[in-house]
Design an enzyme around this catalytic site. Structure first.
Site, PDB file in Angstrom:
ATOM      1  N   GLY A 115       0.821  -1.197   0.000  1.00  0.00           N
ATOM      2  CA  GLY A 115       0.000   0.000   0.000  1.00  0.00           C
ATOM      3  C   GLY A 115       0.856   1.249   0.000  1.00  0.00           C
ATOM      4  N   THR A 141       3.018   4.589   1.123  1.00  0.00           N
ATOM      5  CA  THR A 141       4.110   4.730   2.090  1.00  0.00           C
ATOM      6  C   THR A 141       3.650   5.280   3.442  1.00  0.00           C
ATOM      7  OG1 THR A 141       5.730   4.937   0.322  1.00  0.00           O
ATOM      8  CG2 THR A 141       6.343   5.834   2.471  1.00  0.00           C
ATOM      9  N   GLY A 174       2.195   2.515   5.300  1.00  0.00           N
ATOM     10  CA  GLY A 174       3.226   1.535   5.630  1.00  0.00           C
ATOM     11  C   GLY A 174       4.025   1.919   6.855  1.00  0.00           C
ATOM     12  N   GLU A 196       5.675  -3.456   1.059  1.00  0.00           N
ATOM     13  CA  GLU A 196       5.840  -3.121  -0.362  1.00  0.00           C
ATOM     14  C   GLU A 196       5.020  -1.867  -0.586  1.00  0.00           C
ATOM     15  OE1 GLU A 196       5.280  -2.119  -3.720  1.00  0.00           O
ATOM     16  OE2 GLU A 196       3.930  -3.824  -4.020  1.00  0.00           O
ATOM     17  N   CYS A 221       2.172  -0.107  -8.945  1.00  0.00           N
ATOM     18  CA  CYS A 221       3.306   0.448  -8.201  1.00  0.00           C
ATOM     19  C   CYS A 221       4.570   0.504  -9.053  1.00  0.00           C
ATOM     20  CB  CYS A 221       3.556  -0.365  -6.924  1.00  0.00           C
ATOM     21  SG  CYS A 221       3.891  -2.118  -7.197  1.00  0.00           S
TER      22      CYS A 221
END
Length: 492
Positions: A231, A233, A236, A253, A286
């Site tokens: 997902g 940043t 994350g 990731e 991504c």
């Protein structure tokens, strides 16, 4: 493996339920997402509570003990049988992908096919014991054992391909998995788990749908040993902070702002591929190309070629014939992209093709559509260059000096991937080895697979996905030192 009552047929996509301890479980509250192309409501989906999370974790802990004892070869056979069942309903899953995420139907079929291929490719991998030292009286070796319970938090852009990699990795290595799909695309994940009950014992593969709060309940839960998160940043970083409180293993990731460097001697026949990698899934990948650096000697011809490519793209509903370009996936992202495009207009950047406005009626009378847009040589510090767009808009930037373009590629907080395009392999090696990214490609981009490790540097993540190295992140490492009973050597 266990049938769990699902042996006599395929799953239906008419109703959706949590999967807890091998059972279809309803919730007191339900919610509906909207089809991003039509704005019509999708079916009701569960809204999990903390009690549901606790029940799922307890079931997973109990199941993990016995599942870890099942031989690797038998776990592999169960995953292969599950994969065949998914393939048998490929079009059913693809139709749901169109409704919940917006992809054109052929691309939705591709999403499911990628997931199927991931499941099969992971089954070709093993983690062998490694002997480090060996003599007549002494042996040192390592082995990898399951962590126990894994929580997988999945984004919305590939509703089948992305969870498939987590399913294979966790279950093949002997863990029990709790899958938590995005609140924006819960449906395919719920059906993958429902289908899985035909092949895995109760508690081995579960799925919980709900609002964003389900994620923190999983990351904070002491009964979960690892979180794998895909997902943005900022989210994350919150996941990592939460996992630190119980010292969970965590793999992140996160976002990317991938650059592609086009050299003056690149193969022009590759231009349609390069352009496609900019606009695939409306840029909502991504690892798609998000910054395109083109040498000044070929800049005008490349720009013209991409403009011609964009002219042929068709925006629309995924069930409409010939559509190539879907909407952005949800209203919140629609508003973010609209604001980013407004900044392009405010900054008076040059548009080669496209628009700084959504399609007429978008978000009101029709879906979350934007016209594919190309920005001609914007400044390096413009938002469209610095930020990850995740949208059908690409900045094309001019370069002359090799060292300078490498600096510009690396001068970004993200480090997921980068590519260089040239016929000169010495040049390709010289440039590519200076990229500060986890994934590097030459004359290709976003070419990834289950057999190969990949991950990000900088703000693009921590840890590794896929490959044997990725499978190891689902395990604890044990080092065994074995001596004969008559032999002992003190290290003190």
């Amino acid at each position: 493996m266990a049938s769990n009552g699902y042996a006599n047929g395929v799953v239906s996509f008419d109703s959706f339920h949590n999967i807890i301890d091998g059972k279809l479980t309803d919730t007191a509250e339900t919610r509906r997402t909207v089809n991003p192309s039509t704005l019509e409501n999708n079916p009701a989906s569960p809204v999990s509570t903390l009690e549901d999370v606790d029940k799922a974790v307890e079931a997973a802990k109990n199941a993990a003990k016995s599942w870890a004892q099942v031989p690797w070869s038998d776990r592999k056979k169960a995953i292969e049988a599950f994969t065949a069942a998914v393939e048998a309903q490929l079009d059913d899953f693809a139709r749901m992908v169109v409704k919940e995420q917006g992809k054109p139907f052929p691309k939705a079929q591709g999403d499911v096919a990628i997931g199927i291929q991931h499941l099969r490719d992971f089954c070709q991998l093993t983690i062998p014991e490694e002997v480090l030292e060996k003599s007549d009286v002494h042996r040192v070796y390592t082995r990898y054992v399951p962590i126990g319970v894994v929580g997988a938090i999945i984004p919305w852009n590939y509703p089948v391909a992305l969870p498939s990699g987590k399913i294979a990795s966790a279950l093949l290595t002997g863990n029990a998995l709790i899958l938590k799909p995005s609140p924006l695309t819960p449906y395919c994940s719920l059906k993958l788990a429902e289908l899985g009950q035909r092949f895995f014992p109760p508690g081995v593969f579960q799925c919980l749908s709900g609002y964003d709060e389900v994620g923190p309940w999983l990351t904070e839960h002491p009964g979960i040993g690892k979180i794998t998160f895909m997902g943005p940043t900022p989210a994350g970083k919150k996941v990592m902070e939460s996992c630190s409180r119980t010292l969970k293993r965590v793999v992140l990731e996160l976002g990317g702002n991938d650059a592609a460097v086009i050299c003056s001697d690149f193969d022009p026949a590759k231009l349609p591929l390069i352009a496609g990698l900019c606009f695939e899934n409306s840029g909502q990948i991504c690892v798609c190309i998000k910054r395109l650096y083109v040498h000044e000697d070929v800049y005008e011809s490349v720009l013209a070629g991409i403009v011609e490519f964009v002219k042929k793209l068709k925006v629309g509903d995924g069930f409409e014939e010939g559509v190539t370009t879907p909407p952005v996936g949800n209203r919140a992202h629609f508003e973010r992209v609209r604001e980013l495009l407004a900044d392009i207009e405010k900054s008076k950047l040059k548009i080669a093709i496209g628009s700084t406005k959504p399609v007429e009626g978008a978000g009101e009378t029709t879906g979350f559509f934007f016209t594919p847009t190309v920005v001609d040589n914007p400044p390096d510090d413009s938002r469209i260059v610095v930020e990850e767009q995740f949208a059908p808009v690409i900045p094309i930037l001019k370069w002359k000096d090799e060292d300078d373009v490498i600096r510009r590629v690396n001068d970004n907080p993200y480090g997921l991937g980068a590519s260089v395009w040239t016929r000169d392999m010495a040049k390709a090696e010289r440039i590519s080895k200076q990229f500060q990214t986890g994934n590097v490609w030459v004359n290709t981009h976003a070419e990834i697979g289950a057999k190969y490790p990949w991950g990000g540097t900088k703000n693009s993540g921590i840890g590794v996905q896929a490959g044997v190295e990725g499978l190891k992140t689902y395990c604890n490492l044990q080092t065994f030192t074995v001596r004969s009973s008559s032999e002992y050597v003190s290290m003190f």
